[in-house]
Design a protein around this motif. Sequence first.
Motif, PDB file in Angstrom:
ATOM      1  N   LYS A  15       0.980  -1.364   0.058  1.00 49.20           N
ATOM      2  CA  LYS A  15       0.106  -0.099  -0.131  1.00 49.20           C
ATOM      3  C   LYS A  15       0.816   1.339   0.182  1.00 49.20           C
ATOM      4  O   LYS A  15       0.498   2.244  -0.694  1.00 49.20           O
ATOM      5  N   ALA A  16       1.955   1.379   0.872  1.00 53.27           N
ATOM      6  CA  ALA A  16       2.882   2.449   1.054  1.00 53.27           C
ATOM      7  C   ALA A  16       3.624   2.502  -0.185  1.00 53.27           C
ATOM      8  O   ALA A  16       3.723   3.648  -0.784  1.00 53.27           O
ATOM      9  N   PHE A  17       3.955   1.556  -0.799  1.00 51.91           N
ATOM     10  CA  PHE A  17       4.904   1.531  -2.082  1.00 51.91           C
ATOM     11  C   PHE A  17       4.126   2.239  -3.108  1.00 51.91           C
ATOM     12  O   PHE A  17       4.662   3.282  -3.893  1.00 51.91           O
ATOM     13  N   CYS A  86       9.290  10.975  13.870  1.00 53.75           N
ATOM     14  CA  CYS A  86       8.814   9.669  13.718  1.00 53.75           C
ATOM     15  C   CYS A  86       7.078   9.473  14.133  1.00 53.75           C
ATOM     16  O   CYS A  86       6.863   9.883  15.056  1.00 53.75           O
ATOM     17  N   ILE A  87       6.549   8.784  12.836  1.00 50.78           N
ATOM     18  CA  ILE A  87       5.185   8.676  13.125  1.00 50.78           C
ATOM     19  C   ILE A  87       4.751   7.096  13.211  1.00 50.78           C
ATOM     20  O   ILE A  87       5.363   6.561  12.253  1.00 50.78           O
ATOM     21  N   ASN A  88       3.780   6.967  13.932  1.00 46.91           N
ATOM     22  CA  ASN A  88       3.494   5.500  14.027  1.00 46.91           C
ATOM     23  C   ASN A  88       2.153   5.270  13.554  1.00 46.91           C
ATOM     24  O   ASN A  88       1.104   5.948  13.696  1.00 46.91           O
ATOM     25  N   ILE A  89       1.897   3.986  12.927  1.00 47.91           N
ATOM     26  CA  ILE A  89       0.728   3.776  12.278  1.00 47.91           C
ATOM     27  C   ILE A  89       0.299   2.612  13.149  1.00 47.91           C
ATOM     28  O   ILE A  89       0.783   1.436  12.957  1.00 47.91           O
ATOM     29  N   TYR A 155      -5.034   2.668   6.453  1.00 48.21           N
ATOM     30  CA  TYR A 155      -4.622   3.380   5.412  1.00 48.21           C
ATOM     31  C   TYR A 155      -5.591   4.436   4.869  1.00 48.21           C
ATOM     32  O   TYR A 155      -4.979   5.381   4.035  1.00 48.21           O
ATOM     33  N   LYS A 156      -6.823   4.402   4.917  1.00 43.28           N
ATOM     34  CA  LYS A 156      -7.636   5.445   4.725  1.00 43.28           C
ATOM     35  C   LYS A 156      -7.178   6.820   5.631  1.00 43.28           C
ATOM     36  O   LYS A 156      -6.954   7.938   4.864  1.00 43.28           O
ATOM     37  N   LEU A 157      -6.788   6.605   6.433  1.00 42.71           N
ATOM     38  CA  LEU A 157      -6.411   7.870   7.416  1.00 42.71           C
ATOM     39  C   LEU A 157      -4.864   8.428   6.749  1.00 42.71           C
ATOM     40  O   LEU A 157      -4.860   9.516   6.649  1.00 42.71           O
ATOM     41  N   PHE A 158      -4.103   7.407   6.688  1.00 41.38           N
ATOM     42  CA  PHE A 158      -2.751   7.724   6.197  1.00 41.38           C
ATOM     43  C   PHE A 158      -2.965   8.414   4.687  1.00 41.38           C
ATOM     44  O   PHE A 158      -2.168   9.399   4.470  1.00 41.38           O
TER      45      PHE A 158
END
Length: 240
Positions: A15-17, A86-89, A155-158
Amino acid sequence: MNLFILTDNKWWYKKAFDTFKRTNYQVRFFCSPKGLKLFEDEINQGTIESLDVKENCNFLIENFDLGFSCHCKQIFPKSLVENVRCINIHPGLNPYNRGWFPQVFSLLNKKPIGATIHLMDSEVDHGDILYQQQIEVFEWDTSKSVYDRVLDLEYKLFNENLEALIVGNYEQVKMPNTGNYNSISDYKELLEIDMDKPVTMREAIDYLRAMTHPPYKNAYFLADNGEMVYVAVDIEKRNT
């Protein structure tokens, strides 16, 4: 801006890629050393690298401005989170059930569950909340079904807030309290079923729902011959 993502989750990596391919940001992907087998193809293709965050803390501090932890199994050192944003999911609704497998404990202790994106500090799942949303849990949910919905919400929030997360254009909200924390040891203590423990049917079903997360085998009891026997529940809501 130099970005990195540390993940030990194949779904999140993909997803991030794909998300960052659609942006002008350059990002390096890393996984834990324990993820060598999981990410074998990606490592061979050069799209992700194995990195021990403790051993390479100075490397990250010297070369990056922002880091994302997306279901990373490593704890970021204090020096890293104090020198790099740094941010954590996190697959939980902080401050409830911080730590390991929040959906499992939510099904057991009935505390709220959802997705949280937060700044990282020196404590686990503890920093200021940036984005957060709760999901509803149903009586027919299992650990797997709750987790899948939380992943989608993460993922929606990200994705919806990616630019704000990168440039730092967000509101920071302190957690109202420290909530509760569950360690991997707390989870492992749940796995063996005490066959002589008196429970209600509701408690028994809730326990099996919380332990059901295919393809993993979690809850078990010891047969008379000493063999481990795994137990899961097949639960389905009738469609009317």
